[in-house]
Design an enzyme around this catalytic site. Sequence first.
Site, PDB file in Angstrom:
ATOM      1  CB  SER A  24      11.084  -0.647 -15.932  1.00 40.85           C
ATOM      2  OG  SER A  24      10.142   0.067 -15.328  1.00 40.85           O
ATOM      3  CE1 TYR A  49       8.157   2.928 -20.214  1.00 36.70           C
ATOM      4  CE2 TYR A  49       7.435   1.886 -18.229  1.00 36.70           C
ATOM      5  CZ  TYR A  49       8.625   2.652 -18.664  1.00 36.70           C
ATOM      6  OH  TYR A  49       9.540   2.617 -19.100  1.00 36.70           O
TER       7      TYR A  49
END
Length: 212
Positions: A24, A49
């Site tokens: 990501s 996250y």
Amino acid sequence: IGSINVLESLRLINCDCNVIMITSDKVYENVEWVYGYRENDNLGGSDPYSASKACAELSIRSYFKSFLKETNIKLCIARAGNVIGGGDWSQNRLIPDCIRSWSKGEIVKLRSPKSTRPWQHVFDPINGYLTLALKLNEDRSLIGEAFNFGPDHLNDITVLQAVKKLSEKWGDGASYIVEDNNFMKEAKLLRLNCDKAHSILNWKPILNLDKS
């Protein structure tokens, strides 16, 4: 843990294959600067996250260096910006949440309206992943490298601007409000530098924000 399971399977199988591990754009230690993050910038994460994605990358790199580097497994890491489109109906994603709410006549609640994100249609990074996988066949020097796949910076707009654009295309019934969510630890500005993918893979995004 999911990444480690895949890596452990690769270690045991030891087949001749190309592997693209996708993490990501959140893996970077975000210091809120205006420049796009490069592949060699520091990894980290202030929220769970982002930290989990950075941990996944540490796991990938450790497995690569310890077990996979001298094998026939050709591994690379891909980092993409905020992906939209293409059948994504997951919860807590901006575009699906808007469509679900407006379809029911409900108001969309925006938790981070001023946050800027690198929005891109899913076709563009997938094109990048496939291009990278093919390039691995030709150039072993790419093994173990990471590549950013993000949009043109003209697509870097705020959450509020993105919802405003979408609401204009939706028409009547597309309403939204801003929630007071100061307790959320979330980056306000995030951009990617994709020069490496441009120069080495000859990859570039095709779809602008309106088309996406």
